[in-house]
Structure formats: C-alpha cells, structure tokens
Design a protein around this motif. Structure first.
Motif, PDB file in Angstrom:
ATOM      1  N   GLU A 276       7.837  21.335  15.212  1.00  0.00           N
ATOM      2  CA  GLU A 276       8.330  22.371  16.121  1.00  0.00           C
ATOM      3  C   GLU A 276       7.860  23.736  15.686  1.00  0.00           C
ATOM      4  N   MET A 277       7.657  24.596  16.678  1.00  0.00           N
ATOM      5  CA  MET A 277       7.214  25.952  16.419  1.00  0.00           C
ATOM      6  C   MET A 277       8.156  26.885  17.164  1.00  0.00           C
ATOM      7  N   TYR A 278       8.735  27.839  16.481  1.00  0.00           N
ATOM      8  CA  TYR A 278       9.662  28.765  17.118  1.00  0.00           C
ATOM      9  C   TYR A 278       9.083  30.167  17.107  1.00  0.00           C
ATOM     10  N   VAL A 279       9.190  30.856  18.231  1.00  0.00           N
ATOM     11  CA  VAL A 279       8.762  32.254  18.259  1.00  0.00           C
ATOM     12  C   VAL A 279       9.929  33.111  18.727  1.00  0.00           C
ATOM     13  N   GLY A 280       9.935  34.337  18.239  1.00  0.00           N
ATOM     14  CA  GLY A 280      11.013  35.239  18.637  1.00  0.00           C
ATOM     15  C   GLY A 280      11.205  36.293  17.586  1.00  0.00           C
ATOM     16  N   ASN A 281      11.752  37.413  17.971  1.00  0.00           N
ATOM     17  CA  ASN A 281      11.980  38.495  17.025  1.00  0.00           C
ATOM     18  C   ASN A 281      13.014  38.129  15.967  1.00  0.00           C
ATOM     19  N   ASP A 282      13.860  37.147  16.298  1.00  0.00           N
ATOM     20  CA  ASP A 282      14.888  36.789  15.322  1.00  0.00           C
ATOM     21  C   ASP A 282      14.335  35.900  14.218  1.00  0.00           C
ATOM     22  N   VAL A 283      13.198  35.247  14.486  1.00  0.00           N
ATOM     23  CA  VAL A 283      12.648  34.360  13.452  1.00  0.00           C
ATOM     24  C   VAL A 283      11.408  34.937  12.788  1.00  0.00           C
ATOM     25  N   SER A 284      10.700  35.781  13.471  1.00  0.00           N
ATOM     26  CA  SER A 284       9.562  36.442  12.842  1.00  0.00           C
ATOM     27  C   SER A 284       9.033  37.526  13.755  1.00  0.00           C
TER      28      SER A 284
ATOM     29  N   PHE B 118      25.899  32.542  25.730  1.00  0.00           N
ATOM     30  CA  PHE B 118      25.604  33.091  27.034  1.00  0.00           C
ATOM     31  C   PHE B 118      26.221  32.223  28.120  1.00  0.00           C
ATOM     32  N   SER B 119      27.003  32.831  28.976  1.00  0.00           N
ATOM     33  CA  SER B 119      27.472  32.059  30.121  1.00  0.00           C
ATOM     34  C   SER B 119      27.439  32.921  31.361  1.00  0.00           C
ATOM     35  N   ASP B 120      27.079  32.314  32.433  1.00  0.00           N
ATOM     36  CA  ASP B 120      26.997  32.985  33.721  1.00  0.00           C
ATOM     37  C   ASP B 120      27.252  31.901  34.753  1.00  0.00           C
TER      38      ASP B 120
ATOM     39  N   ASN C 108      14.686  30.218  24.291  1.00  0.00           N
ATOM     40  CA  ASN C 108      14.867  28.776  24.125  1.00  0.00           C
ATOM     41  C   ASN C 108      14.219  27.929  25.187  1.00  0.00           C
ATOM     42  N   LEU C 109      13.238  28.466  25.877  1.00  0.00           N
ATOM     43  CA  LEU C 109      12.437  27.626  26.763  1.00  0.00           C
ATOM     44  C   LEU C 109      11.572  26.728  25.893  1.00  0.00           C
ATOM     45  N   THR C 110      11.682  25.426  26.102  1.00  0.00           N
ATOM     46  CA  THR C 110      10.985  24.485  25.228  1.00  0.00           C
ATOM     47  C   THR C 110       9.859  23.811  25.977  1.00  0.00           C
ATOM     48  N   VAL C 111       8.713  23.766  25.346  1.00  0.00           N
ATOM     49  CA  VAL C 111       7.552  23.165  25.995  1.00  0.00           C
ATOM     50  C   VAL C 111       7.013  22.059  25.100  1.00  0.00           C
ATOM     51  N   ASP C 112       6.742  20.929  25.701  1.00  0.00           N
ATOM     52  CA  ASP C 112       6.157  19.822  24.943  1.00  0.00           C
ATOM     53  C   ASP C 112       4.663  20.010  24.863  1.00  0.00           C
ATOM     54  N   PHE C 113       4.192  20.154  23.648  1.00  0.00           N
ATOM     55  CA  PHE C 113       2.797  20.539  23.473  1.00  0.00           C
ATOM     56  C   PHE C 113       2.020  19.388  22.867  1.00  0.00           C
ATOM     57  N   GLY C 114       1.792  18.373  23.614  1.00  0.00           N
ATOM     58  CA  GLY C 114       1.030  17.281  23.013  1.00  0.00           C
ATOM     59  C   GLY C 114       0.821  16.195  24.030  1.00  0.00           C
ATOM     60  N   LYS C 115       0.997  16.596  25.294  1.00  0.00           N
ATOM     61  CA  LYS C 115       0.930  15.584  26.344  1.00  0.00           C
ATOM     62  C   LYS C 115      -0.477  15.043  26.504  1.00  0.00           C
TER      63      LYS C 115
ATOM     64  N   LEU D 294      20.173  36.838  24.676  1.00  0.00           N
ATOM     65  CA  LEU D 294      19.664  35.963  23.613  1.00  0.00           C
ATOM     66  C   LEU D 294      18.955  36.750  22.536  1.00  0.00           C
ATOM     67  N   GLU D 295      18.389  37.884  22.914  1.00  0.00           N
ATOM     68  CA  GLU D 295      17.767  38.716  21.885  1.00  0.00           C
ATOM     69  C   GLU D 295      18.813  39.250  20.931  1.00  0.00           C
ATOM     70  N   MET D 296      19.975  39.584  21.501  1.00  0.00           N
ATOM     71  CA  MET D 296      21.016  40.145  20.657  1.00  0.00           C
ATOM     72  C   MET D 296      21.776  39.067  19.906  1.00  0.00           C
ATOM     73  N   TYR D 297      21.990  37.949  20.559  1.00  0.00           N
ATOM     74  CA  TYR D 297      22.718  36.847  19.930  1.00  0.00           C
ATOM     75  C   TYR D 297      21.898  35.588  20.083  1.00  0.00           C
ATOM     76  N   PRO D 298      20.916  35.377  19.215  1.00  0.00           N
ATOM     77  CA  PRO D 298      20.056  34.206  19.381  1.00  0.00           C
ATOM     78  C   PRO D 298      20.846  32.918  19.287  1.00  0.00           C
ATOM     79  N   GLU D 299      20.532  32.005  20.158  1.00  0.00           N
ATOM     80  CA  GLU D 299      21.222  30.739  20.155  1.00  0.00           C
ATOM     81  C   GLU D 299      20.333  29.677  19.574  1.00  0.00           C
ATOM     82  N   SER D 300      20.941  28.648  19.075  1.00  0.00           N
ATOM     83  CA  SER D 300      20.126  27.565  18.554  1.00  0.00           C
ATOM     84  C   SER D 300      19.583  26.755  19.720  1.00  0.00           C
ATOM     85  N   ALA D 301      18.409  26.232  19.520  1.00  0.00           N
ATOM     86  CA  ALA D 301      17.766  25.459  20.566  1.00  0.00           C
ATOM     87  C   ALA D 301      18.253  24.023  20.470  1.00  0.00           C
ATOM     88  N   THR D 302      19.097  23.636  21.408  1.00  0.00           N
ATOM     89  CA  THR D 302      19.610  22.272  21.344  1.00  0.00           C
ATOM     90  C   THR D 302      18.824  21.387  22.280  1.00  0.00           C
TER      91      THR D 302
END
Lengths: 465, 229
Positions: free
Chosen positions: A249-257, B62-64, A131-138, B99-107
């Motif tokens: 928005e673009m999401y990457v990760g094993n949980d989404v693809s 996730f909390s720490d 969930n690291l978010t980067v603004d890609f359009g600066k 987060l890999e095991m329990y993906p969280e929504s990006a708020t």
C-alpha cells in the motif's frame, strides 16, 4: 613510451597494426586509425590515446568500498574480467533499512535465484488524502510481480558471488583514502580490520558506500540533499497478515508526508510501515504517527519489532568522478524521485562502472584515466537513464506538491492505461509501447484531474478563511 | 469562517474491527473538538511496544447526511428539479477539508468510492472559470476605455487611428500577455520559482560534467530541500 606500445584497434585485423604503427607511433602522441585498405564499409574513426600506459608485470588493482548491491555487482564484474579486486564491507551481517522491492528486470539481469524472493507483490493500493483507494495492479500479467527481498539476504548473496568470481572480500571499516601525488602513483586506502590499522594501495577506487559515503568526502564530491526514510517493522496477527499477503500500500497526504509517500510493504513475516520526507525531517515522528493512524484498523494488534531510519539521496552529487575514483549507487545519488527506487540503479551503475574500467584498461592491462571513466561510465549512464530520472522528477514535483495534486494523482492512477504504462516502465526499465490515442487521452485526463482538484483545493482554502 | 452552517447529521453507526462503537455525534461545522467522543483504547495499548503512541480521544469522524457508503448521494443534491453540481463540489471540498484537519484511517469496511469525474465539465467551468473571467474582462474593459481616452488626449489619435498604429498594437499585445501571466502580484514570484525549480534537477545532473574547479568549491549543496512553494 608511445613507440613501444602496439596501437590498439578495435575492429581491424592484427596484421595491419605493424604497417600503420610505424607511420604514426614515433611522431604523434595520439594515433588516428582509419581503414584505408579494407574493402568493407568504412568504420568509424577511432582515436585511441596511447597515453594509457601498459602496466608492467601486474594487473590493474581496483578497490570497491561498500559491499551492497552496487559494490558487489562492481566487484563481481571487475573480478570476472581479470582485474585484481578488493571488496570492502564494514558489517556483512547487518541489514540496511530498505523497502526491499526490486523490479523483474533485475532478477533477470543479475541472475537472482527465485529462492531469495520473500514475497511476490501482485497488487498495490494507492490511497489519497481523502481515503480514495485505487487498485493499482489490474493490468499485471500472471507472471509479473514486484519482488520483495530482505536486504541482508540479497546483499550477502551478491557478495558471495563476487568472491566466487575472484574478488577478495575484506571485512573492514575504511577510514580514509589518500589521493595520489602524481598521475602514476596509487590510491592508498586506510582501514581498520581485526582491531588493527592497515593500508592498501590500489589504482582505481569505486565508492559504493552509500548515502554517507566516505569516499565521496575524500574526493570532495560535494553534498546533496537527502530525504530521510523512517520505518517500523510490525509483526501482525495472522489474519491481518493475510490481507497483506501479496499487497503493498502507498499512502499520500500532508498528514503522512509533505513531499513523499508513506508505505506499507509486506516482508517475509511482517510488514514495514514507514514514511519519508525531505523538507521536514524534524517532524518525521509526527508523520510516522500519521501513517500509523491511517492504517490503524489494518495493523491493530501488531507488535513493533524494529524501528529504523536511513537517509536517501535526492539527486546526484556535483562530482561523481575525480581522478581514478568513481562513485556508484547511493554514494553517487542514483535514487529516483517519485518512487524512491535505488537498488536496481545501484547494482546497474556498479556493473556499468566496472565494465567501463574493464574496457578502458583492456581487461586490466592498462592504467586508466579520468577521461576514460567519464567517457565509458558517466556518459553511458547519463545517456541511458537521464530521461527516466528527469521524468520521475517532473512527476514528483507535479503530484507530490499539495493535497490537491495528490488527489489528482490517485484519480489518474485508476486509469488502466496509466497502470499498464507505469508497471511496464518500472518492471522492465524500458519505455513502454504506447498507443498514441491513449497517450493523448491520458494527457487530457491528467490536465482534467489536476484542474478539478485545484478547483476543489481552492474551495478548501476558501473554507479555511 | 465564511459559512457556518449546522449540518444535522445522522451519524453512521459503525463498528470498527476492535468492536468499539462510535456513538452518535452532532458535528457543528465550527469543529468543536470537545464534542468528540472518547473511545476506549485500552485494547490497543499493548500494540505499541515503546512506539510512543498515547491514548487520546479519537478525532471526530466525518459525517454528513448526504454522504452514504463512501460516496455522495446525488439524489439529495437536487434543487427545484435540477441537479445542483455546485453543491456537490462544495460538499466534497468540505469533506476533504475535514479529512485534512482530522485524518481518518483508511478502512476496507467503508471505502471511499466517490470520483470527482462524475461532475460534468461545464459545472466546473461555471464555478471556477466564469467568475474569474468576468472579473478580468471587466477590468480589461475599464482599463481599455481609459487608455483609449488617454492616448487620444496625448497624441490626438482617435480609436480608429489607434487600432491602425503599430506602436499601439504592440502595446496592446504586451498588455494582453501580461494580464494572462501576471494576474495577481504573487504570480511574479511563483513564475520565477517555477522557472528555478524546473531547471534545478537538470543543473544537479549537469554539474558532474562541469569544470572540476567550479565543482571544487563544494557548491553542490542544494540543501534547500523543500521543493514545494
């Protein structure tokens, strides 16, 4: 035949024709034209094959099968050049499931009126697995944006333009294509229109009928591996829609693809939330759920208005030209890796192929051959875009492979130089002017990010055990 | 599980946009899913018009205690007056694994701001490069000593003589190269797969230019699909 046809020269005045034609035409099937008598700088050796026969009493007939961006651009160019063109489209009203994003250069090159653009995306966010978010359009300038359109709007506009240019639009489903029995006989297209079966004889066929191309099957062009793109169109409440006003928005990760990205693209009055995959098609619903959960707070309260899916080719077919049939667009497999961009390349390849046919047939006067298509279309296309495709394939393989690599990708995207380079190459389809020093820093940072994320990745693996 | 620590957490009292409270939870690193709280999802039920999302207890968040406001509080990693970068790396690995095991929504309310680039380069080296280098160097030294003894016994060349001999020097070069590229047994396979993958895309583009007869066999199906090892 050769003796009767005046030999064609591209850069000599016409009066030289007769003097030289008498020397060559009777003896050789090929004529080599040089410029021995001109005082200007020596021009390149032009070998014109006189085996391209002149068509007597009629213009070249061309059929374009498929009325999407590729087909319409091809039909428009052909018709404007004077060739008798037939454009086949089986369902003009339907909209193909698509992201709907086109670069700026397409608006200019294909003269797309600004009224067709639903939204101008000026901001992009890329979100990593953690969930690291980067603004890609600066780095976008005020007049730069990614245009979002509805496919049905764009496609019908291009089709209408092709018809205005002189193409005959036929609403029909093409069922089969008969290959010619001899080099001079035509291709016969069998189609269903208005409940009855018809056929049409043409000299040249352009297959622009998409990922499940029937033309490709008829010419045994071979298969390619496809990704499946799955998306849901969701109508959001107004205040949530505000957030996506000009943001994609673009999401990457094993949980989404596992090997692509998931997206949230704003459309005219709703958002499209979707994902795609190549290797794990049976789990596409799982990945869709994954992206829905990742975007949860931003789309909660929304209603799903449409669910759609479509295959996306991953690489070109083994055979793109056979005889006088050429494939363009998705049928040929011209979708880039990494970003999955296909509309611009479809339209451009359609145009290029049509221009090749025009050139080889001299505006519809001559029959063309497979060699002409290879030389004027395939070679031009590969020469222009192969580097782009290869580069995007490399990026895809490096950065979409594992969660660690995806984290590195998002980290790198935070860099302003990277953003500038990316947008310049995407929006204008040209190699952006780079600063050597910044390039070196970018490469250094790339390795640094990849190594760091690999180290963390290895720790993650260790924790698993 | 290698390390089983109980991290005492002060759970972040957050309210997501629908006004639900994620209550305090104690997250043991055994990841007991049973300890997660059930949150009411009735309000969200009418979203999904036949999309098939069913209500279920929300996954643990996730909390720490050291993770604050989307980044690691570096002050909490100080040990004996020195910064414990190793601890930061391990903590970040834990978070990513969670987060890999329990993906969280990006708020947008709690954006992640931590960048791994703030950890200095030498901390990475000390963690990853040095231990492996030590291992390989140790092995190389042992093998080298034994080989020197063996060659001496077989050919009579002592160490000084071996270093002058061309064959020995060539053998040494091959060994060094081999160790660099084939550190583990699986490296053979990975390098071969890498070579295949690197040329596959090129082959797919080139195939249009090859002989028609070769293409006729319909062998263009590179339907492996999966490009990842």
């Amino acid at each position: 035949m050769a003796a009767a046809t005046p030999l064609h020269l591209q850069n000599k005045p016409h009066h030289h024709h007769h003097r030289l034609s008498s020397l060559f035409s009777s003896s050789l099937p090929f004529s080599i034209k040089t410029t021995p008598l001109s005082t200007s700088k020596p021009s390149s050796l032009i070998i014109s094959s006189t085996s391209n026969p002149l068509l007597s009493g009629r213009k070249l007939r061309a059929a374009v099968i498929g009325g999407g961006p590729a087909g319409s651009s091809a039909a428009e160019t052909l018709a404007a050049g004077g060739i008798e063109t037939f454009l086949f489209e089986r369902s003009p009203a339907s909209s193909k499931p698509c992201g709907g994003a086109i670069p700026l250069c397409m608006l200019e090159e294909f003269s797309i009126p600004p009224e067709l653009v639903d939204r101008k995306v000026t901001r992009m966010k890329i979100i990593s697995p953690s969930n690291l978010t980067v603004d890609f359009g600066k780095t976008l300038k005020p007049n730069e944006y990614i245009a979002m359109l509805r496919r049905e709007v764009l496609d019908s506009f291009l089709r209408r333009r092709a018809e205005t240019a002189g193409a005959t639009a036929i609403t029909a489903l093409v069922t089969s294509l008969d290959l010619p029995s001899s080099p001079a006989s035509p291709y016969v297209i069998h189609y269903n229109a208005g409940g009855s079966r018809h056929s049409l004889a043409v000299d040249v066929v352009i297959g622009a009928d998409g990922a499940n191309s029937r033309v490709a099957k008829s010419i045994k062009a071979g298969d390619y591996s496809c990704a499946i793109a799955f998306q849901e169109r969701i109508k959001l409440p107004d205040e949530k829609m505000e957030y996506y006003q000009d943001l994609a928005e673009m999401y990457v990760g094993n949980d989404v693809s596992p090997d692509f990205y998931a997206w949230v693209f704003p459309k005219c009055d709703h958002v499209a939330v979707g994902t795609g995959t190549v290797c794990s098609k049976q789990n596409i619903k799982l990945y869709q759920r994954g992206i829905r959960e990742r975007v949860e707070p931003k789309i909660s309260g929304g209603k799903v208005i449409k669910v759609e899916a479509h295959p996306i080719p991953e690489h070109p077919r083994p055979v793109r030209i056979r005889g006088r049939v050429a494939l363009v667009g998705d049928a040929a497999g011209y979708v880039t890796k990494c970003s999955g961009e296909g509309i611009y390349f479809a339209a451009k390849s359609g145009k290029l192929c049509a221009e090749a046919i025009l050139k080889a047939s001299e505006g519809g006067l001559r029959m063309i051959s497979e060699e002409d298509l290879r030389r004027e279309y395939l070679k031009e296309w590969d020469g222009k875009y192969l580097v782009t495709y290869r580069l995007l394939d490399l990026l895809h393989r490096v950065f979409y492979g594992s969660n660690a690599a995806r984290e590195a990708l998002v980290e790198l995207c935070g860099d302003e130089y990277v953003q500038r380079m990316t947008f310049e190459s995407y929006l204008y389809k040209r190699l952006a002017e780079g600063d050597r020093w910044e390039d070196a820093k970018m490469v250094f940072n790339t390795f640094g990010s990849l190594i760091r994320c690999q180290i963390v990745g290895r720790d993650i693996q260790a924790l698993r055990v | 599980m290698g390390t089983k620590q109980e991290t005492h957490v002060v759970a972040l009292e957050t309210e997501d946009p629908k006004g639900l409270n994620i209550a305090e939870q104690e997250a043991k690193f055994g990841f007991n899913a049973g300890s997660s709280t059930t949150t009411s999802r009735d309000a969200k039920d009418d979203d999904e018009a036949g999309s098939g999302l069913d209500t279920e207890p929300s996954a643990p968040k996730f909390s720490d205690e050291r993770w604050k406001n989307g980044t690691w509080d570096l002050n909490m990693f100080v040990r004996d007056g020195k910064m414990d970068w190793d601890g930061v790396i391990v903590a970040e690995a834990r978070r990513r694994k969670f987060l890999e095991m329990y993906p969280e929504s990006a708020t947008n309310q709690e954006p992640v701001l931590f960048r791994s680039s703030i950890i200095p380069w030498w901390a990475w080296m000390m963690r990853s490069h040095l231990p492996e280098a030590e291992l390989i160097n140790g092995r190389a030294a042992m093998v080298g000593f034994f080989m020197a003894y063996l060659v001496d016994a077989l050919t009579g060349l002592d160490v000084v003589g071996q270093t002058g001999n061309l064959i020995c020097k060539a053998g040494l070069l091959v060994t060094v190269m081999g160790v660099i590229f084939f550190r583990r047994a699986q490296d053979f396979d990975s390098l071969r797969k890498l070579a295949d993958e690197a040329t596959l895309y090129d082959k797919q583009w080139e195939s249009s230019w090859q002989d028609q007869d070769a293409g006729d066999a319909g062998d263009g199906d590179s339907g492996r699909g999966g490009k990842k090892i």
